[in-house]
Enzyme design. Sequence first.
Site, PDB file in Angstrom:
ATOM      1  N   ASP A 135      -6.886  -2.405  -1.704  1.00 31.57           N
ATOM      2  CA  ASP A 135      -5.799  -2.759  -0.790  1.00 31.57           C
ATOM      3  C   ASP A 135      -5.624  -1.538   0.098  1.00 31.57           C
ATOM      4  O   ASP A 135      -5.550  -0.407  -0.413  1.00 31.57           O
ATOM      5  CB  ASP A 135      -4.493  -3.007  -1.556  1.00 31.57           C
ATOM      6  N   HIS A 195      -1.549  -0.457  -2.797  1.00 32.32           N
ATOM      7  CA  HIS A 195      -1.192  -1.873  -2.689  1.00 32.32           C
ATOM      8  C   HIS A 195      -0.020  -2.121  -1.753  1.00 32.32           C
ATOM      9  O   HIS A 195      -0.008  -3.084  -0.987  1.00 32.32           O
ATOM     10  CB  HIS A 195      -0.864  -2.451  -4.068  1.00 32.32           C
ATOM     11  N   HIS A 209      -9.557  -6.155  -9.781  1.00 36.86           N
ATOM     12  CA  HIS A 209      -8.319  -6.184  -9.009  1.00 36.86           C
ATOM     13  C   HIS A 209      -7.589  -4.841  -9.108  1.00 36.86           C
ATOM     14  O   HIS A 209      -7.101  -4.482 -10.167  1.00 36.86           O
ATOM     15  CB  HIS A 209      -7.438  -7.315  -9.558  1.00 36.86           C
ATOM     16  N   GLU A 260      -8.755  -5.455   1.210  1.00 35.11           N
ATOM     17  CA  GLU A 260      -7.639  -6.237   1.766  1.00 35.11           C
ATOM     18  C   GLU A 260      -6.912  -5.425   2.828  1.00 35.11           C
ATOM     19  O   GLU A 260      -6.484  -4.288   2.591  1.00 35.11           O
ATOM     20  CB  GLU A 260      -6.639  -6.651   0.676  1.00 35.11           C
ATOM     21  N   GLU A 265     -11.867  -3.980  -5.766  1.00 32.90           N
ATOM     22  CA  GLU A 265     -10.917  -4.317  -4.711  1.00 32.90           C
ATOM     23  C   GLU A 265     -10.189  -3.079  -4.185  1.00 32.90           C
ATOM     24  O   GLU A 265      -9.774  -2.220  -4.970  1.00 32.90           O
ATOM     25  CB  GLU A 265      -9.853  -5.294  -5.226  1.00 32.90           C
TER      26      GLU A 265
HETATM   27  O1  G3P Z   1      -6.086  -9.739  -2.803  1.00 36.74           O
HETATM   28  C1  G3P Z   1      -6.027 -10.691  -3.809  1.00 36.74           C
HETATM   29  C2  G3P Z   1      -4.807 -10.385  -4.539  1.00 36.74           C
HETATM   30  O2  G3P Z   1      -4.903  -9.035  -4.842  1.00 36.74           O
HETATM   31  C3  G3P Z   1      -3.615 -10.641  -3.678  1.00 36.74           C
HETATM   32  O3  G3P Z   1      -2.501 -10.183  -4.272  1.00 36.74           O
HETATM   33  O4  G3P Z   1      -0.617  -8.707  -4.105  1.00 36.74           O
HETATM   34  O5  G3P Z   1      -2.422  -8.183  -5.705  1.00 36.74           O
HETATM   35  O6  G3P Z   1      -2.793  -7.870  -3.283  1.00 36.74           O
HETATM   36  P1  G3P Z   1      -2.075  -8.659  -4.334  1.00 36.74           P
HETATM   37 CA    CA Z   2      -5.068  -7.444  -2.985  1.00 35.46          CA
END
Ligand code: G3P
Ligand code: CA
Length: 329
Positions: free
Chosen positions: A41, A54, A12, A148, A39
């Site tokens: 973003d 993010h 993450h 994302e 991940e």
């Molecule tokens: O994308 C899964 C999780 O990361 C969603 O929350 O706010 O950390 O992007 P966030």
């Molecule tokens: Ca995310």
Amino acid sequence: MSTNPNPIIIAHRGASGYLPEHTLAAKALAHAMGANYLEQDVVLSRDGTPIVLHDIHLDSTTDVAQRFPGRARKDGRFYAIDFDLDEIRQLRVHERTHLDAAHQGNAVYPQRFPAEHALFSVPTLLEEITMLAGLDRSRGCQTGVYIELKSPLWHRCEGLDLPAAIIEVLEQTGYRDRPDQVFLQCFDDQTLQQLSRELKAKPLPMIQLIGENGWGEDSAVDYDYLRTPAGLDYVAGYAQGIGPFIPHIYHGMTPTGEPQLSALVEQAQTRGLQVHPYTFRRDELPAGIESFEQLLDIFIRQAGVDGLFTDFPDLVVDYLDKLHQSGTN
Ligand code: G3P
Ligand code: CA
């Protein structure tokens, strides 16, 4: 409900428990730790370049306020979309800090990498995928990207097409042809449906993120509805999985110490949907949970999830190694 002995480990924002989120350093560390997916973003700069960040804002994780004073909007925030890539490249990235007056400058997670060491930069999506592919080659492994799309409707209102820009990078890097190494995730159902239609000839797996209606996500969808059987039927029409929030599955402990679990995992899996909950943090345990290992045990052995987002990929690797060695899976 059966245990999945090999849930995928999604780093993450990288190994963000150890290094500032979404830096190449955090991604390289997660790769070395054995995460299955890293991940990203993704938001856009003013000139339309996908960058790995993010927030749509730059001020919680960079020194933008010091480097570019006077460039905030009326709300006092510094938006990535107001800066060209060459300006974003001048920024230094640090651990996420609070912006509110009472805690301004304090690290959100005080035990993590020192917030005063702003040693890093904001990567583009192209740079990050290029590094990941290079590490896959030099380390002889396969690690996926888990992208994302952040606030796609807001980007459209600002005149930029976030999904198209991301798909272009996947084309450029060859990942458009690697559905086994890509997930696309979004809180907005309409964006995923549109992508699902556009990529129909050569699909990529999509994950519908499920949040709370009060969070103000960039979508009109009702997340409470998505968690119902009818809502999951709807999601199964365009996505391959869901990304729920931990409390959507774990509801606390009974007085006798048994975890109370919702039916969400089973109801989603019955419809062919994978379940990848977020976010597993050693330094932010849900109520009633005493250790990170206990948290993993509940979600992996009892709830039977298919994957999970974690800031601490090494700890999940260790947990799974022990589980496999014990033969109790
Ligand atoms: O994308 C899964 C999780 O990361 C969603 O929350 O706010 O950390 O992007 P966030
Ligand atoms: Ca995310």
